[in-house]
Design a protein around this motif. Structure first.
Motif, PDB file in Angstrom:
ATOM      1  N   GLU A  94       7.003  -5.715 -13.208  1.00  0.00           N
ATOM      2  CA  GLU A  94       6.776  -6.994 -13.874  1.00  0.00           C
ATOM      3  C   GLU A  94       6.026  -7.967 -12.978  1.00  0.00           C
ATOM      4  N   PHE A  95       6.329  -7.958 -11.690  1.00  0.00           N
ATOM      5  CA  PHE A  95       5.611  -8.857 -10.784  1.00  0.00           C
ATOM      6  C   PHE A  95       4.151  -8.452 -10.669  1.00  0.00           C
ATOM      7  N   ASP A  96       3.894  -7.155 -10.579  1.00  0.00           N
ATOM      8  CA  ASP A  96       2.513  -6.677 -10.506  1.00  0.00           C
ATOM      9  C   ASP A  96       1.726  -7.121 -11.746  1.00  0.00           C
ATOM     10  N   ALA A  97       2.382  -7.051 -12.914  1.00  0.00           N
ATOM     11  CA  ALA A  97       1.720  -7.477 -14.156  1.00  0.00           C
ATOM     12  C   ALA A  97       1.469  -8.982 -14.147  1.00  0.00           C
ATOM     13  N   ALA A  98       2.437  -9.750 -13.635  1.00  0.00           N
ATOM     14  CA  ALA A  98       2.277 -11.206 -13.559  1.00  0.00           C
ATOM     15  C   ALA A  98       1.162 -11.581 -12.596  1.00  0.00           C
ATOM     16  N   LEU A  99       1.069 -10.832 -11.503  1.00  0.00           N
ATOM     17  CA  LEU A  99       0.010 -11.068 -10.529  1.00  0.00           C
ATOM     18  C   LEU A  99      -1.359 -10.781 -11.152  1.00  0.00           C
ATOM     19  N   GLU A 100      -1.448  -9.698 -11.879  1.00  0.00           N
ATOM     20  CA  GLU A 100      -2.699  -9.322 -12.542  1.00  0.00           C
ATOM     21  C   GLU A 100      -3.106 -10.362 -13.579  1.00  0.00           C
ATOM     22  N   ALA A 101      -2.106 -10.913 -14.280  1.00  0.00           N
ATOM     23  CA  ALA A 101      -2.371 -11.892 -15.346  1.00  0.00           C
ATOM     24  C   ALA A 101      -2.523 -13.308 -14.807  1.00  0.00           C
ATOM     25  N   ILE A 184      -5.769 -15.557  -4.117  1.00  0.00           N
ATOM     26  CA  ILE A 184      -4.317 -15.508  -3.928  1.00  0.00           C
ATOM     27  C   ILE A 184      -3.771 -14.146  -4.338  1.00  0.00           C
ATOM     28  N   ALA A 185      -4.222 -13.648  -5.479  1.00  0.00           N
ATOM     29  CA  ALA A 185      -3.734 -12.357  -5.976  1.00  0.00           C
ATOM     30  C   ALA A 185      -4.054 -11.240  -4.986  1.00  0.00           C
ATOM     31  N   VAL A 186      -5.249 -11.275  -4.425  1.00  0.00           N
ATOM     32  CA  VAL A 186      -5.642 -10.243  -3.454  1.00  0.00           C
ATOM     33  C   VAL A 186      -4.762 -10.310  -2.209  1.00  0.00           C
ATOM     34  N   GLU A 187      -4.433 -11.508  -1.759  1.00  0.00           N
ATOM     35  CA  GLU A 187      -3.634 -11.659  -0.545  1.00  0.00           C
ATOM     36  C   GLU A 187      -2.156 -11.358  -0.786  1.00  0.00           C
ATOM     37  N   ALA A 189      -0.754  -9.438  -3.184  1.00  0.00           N
ATOM     38  CA  ALA A 189      -0.440  -8.078  -3.644  1.00  0.00           C
ATOM     39  C   ALA A 189       0.169  -7.206  -2.548  1.00  0.00           C
ATOM     40  N   PRO A 190      -0.463  -7.067  -1.379  1.00  0.00           N
ATOM     41  CA  PRO A 190       0.155  -6.244  -0.334  1.00  0.00           C
ATOM     42  C   PRO A 190       1.426  -6.871   0.229  1.00  0.00           C
ATOM     43  N   GLU A 191       1.510  -8.188   0.228  1.00  0.00           N
ATOM     44  CA  GLU A 191       2.731  -8.850   0.693  1.00  0.00           C
ATOM     45  C   GLU A 191       3.891  -8.544  -0.249  1.00  0.00           C
ATOM     46  N   ALA A 192       3.614  -8.526  -1.550  1.00  0.00           N
ATOM     47  CA  ALA A 192       4.641  -8.188  -2.535  1.00  0.00           C
ATOM     48  C   ALA A 192       5.093  -6.743  -2.367  1.00  0.00           C
ATOM     49  N   THR A 193       4.132  -5.863  -2.138  1.00  0.00           N
ATOM     50  CA  THR A 193       4.473  -4.447  -1.900  1.00  0.00           C
ATOM     51  C   THR A 193       5.413  -4.322  -0.712  1.00  0.00           C
ATOM     52  N   HIS A 194       5.108  -5.030   0.355  1.00  0.00           N
ATOM     53  CA  HIS A 194       5.944  -4.982   1.553  1.00  0.00           C
ATOM     54  C   HIS A 194       7.341  -5.535   1.267  1.00  0.00           C
TER      55      HIS A 194
END
Length: 215
Positions: A94-101, A184-187, A189-194
């Motif tokens: 859900e977070f990945d989708a929110a980030l994409e949107a 922001i989304a690019v930066e 994304a990897p932080e969220a993964t971590h």
């Protein structure tokens, strides 16, 4: 004389609510939240003060008008997780989708809005309260999914919402620093993964949909 249907009445209510919210947000950004009065908002929207308070009992809700969606978002993601999907996996998805949107509920509200909140002690406190409410709602959803032991759903909710809160604040921080939503989304994304990876060892198999039925 035409008859106003329930659907039409509800549509008019939504339009009025949105009109009031739009004018309130504009005034808050222009003048500051603390300095703007309900009377000024009512005058701008051309409605009575009572109409404003009927739609928005708390002044803070005029600024944070997606608060119900925000507080329910994590619990809703867990309740709607797919068969075999853990709570952590559902929230990550859900977070990945929110980030994409570039979803405002995830923190993409724009620099003016982020600054309005940051400059208002009242709104900052209210946002903290909404984060706490979101944690409580998530704990309730997890208690239904994995009721035993009793402390487990609350502990899991505390860990999961801590990650979500950190990512929300990170998006706000970068917004205030002048970064665009795409940057922001690019930066983030990897932080969220971590952040989610750090929880994998403890919560990777917690509240897996369908696990109880198989047991």
């Amino acid at each position: 004389m035409g008859i106003e249907t329930p659907g039409l009445r509800e549509s008019k209510k939504r339009e009025t609510r949105q009109l009031i919210s739009d004018h309130a947000t504009r005034l808050f950004i222009e003048q500051g939240f603390e300095q703007t009065t309900i009377a000024e908002i009512a005058a701008a929207a051309r409605v009575a003060k009572k109409t404003v308070t009927n739609y928005f009992p708390r002044k803070e809700d005029l600024a944070l008008d997606h608060h119900e969606q925000f507080t329910a978002s994590l619990a809703r993601a867990v309740a709607g997780r797919a068969e075999g999907e853990s709570a952590l996996a559902a929230l990550r998805r859900e977070f990945d989708a929110a980030l994409e949107a570039r979803d405002p509920v995830a923190g993409f509200a724009g620099p003016a809005f982020a600054r309005m909140i940051a400059e208002s002690p009242t709104l900052t406190a209210r946002l903290r309260d909404l984060h706490d409410q979101r944690e409580e709602a998530l704990a309730g959803a997890l208690a239904e999914a994995a009721p035993s032991p009793t402390i487990a759903p609350r502990a899991a909710a505390a860990l999961l919402t801590a990650a979500e809160r950190l990512l929300f604040e990170r998006i706000q921080e970068l917004t205030l620093a002048g970064r665009t939503n795409d940057e922001i989304a690019v930066e983030v994304a990897p932080e969220a993964t971590h952040a989610f990876d750090l929880l994998e060892a403890s919560l990777g198999d917690f509240a897996v949909a369908g696990a109880e039925a198989e047991a």
